[in-house]
Motif scaffolding. Sequence first.
Motif: not given
Length: 230
Positions: A24, A33, A56
Amino acid sequence: MAATSASETSVSPIVVPGQLTLRTIHGRNGKFNVGKLECQLGKFTIKDAELEQYPEGKYRGEFVLRYIFLKGYPVSDGSMRFEMRANLDGMTLFGIDKLSKAEVHSFAPQEVDPLDEEQGTQPAATPAKPTKASKPANPASVQALSDPLVDTTPFGVDAPPTVAPTSSGSAEDGDAALFGILWPLGESVKLDSTIDRRTLRAQIARLGELGYALDFKTQEWSREAELQPA
């Protein structure tokens, strides 16, 4: 899961086991992302809109590859960067682990936001010229206009009725416009990643504010869902 261009060659989807490393990044458009997929076919960068929803981490699973292509784009120093990209037709995730420091640093220092790739970088807005300040009104006149005990209605004209101020729109109206056919939201929500990416990001942010969380295995948002351990 992603729009395609003429430079991409369509093939029959291939299902491969692999590991998706998702990072991220905070950019000028907000958070986005970037994924890196390692599988038996090689290593590929993934920037599909579907990945916008996921936290993430390092995911194990099976991935349906639809397109594999070479992507080039300019970077801040004026040079070109090339990388192998892949588009996904779907994925089934089995578990998630935290990223190591080495995995975090494996991503480029200045990753390009896929929103900028899709729409092009917009030039900065030119600030409007300041308007010339008007001469301040006579203090006595201002006091008379603002004093509720002073009647400033012209002779022979009925005073307008007092109207209570109303809000321009409720939060519910805004949510209905944002989520469209998904509104009203149920206990679980599955987002459509084929919509405009900016709208998708707004939906994701709003779901978090409303107390929803993503279950990465079912790929649905739920009020009770918690990130499941590997």
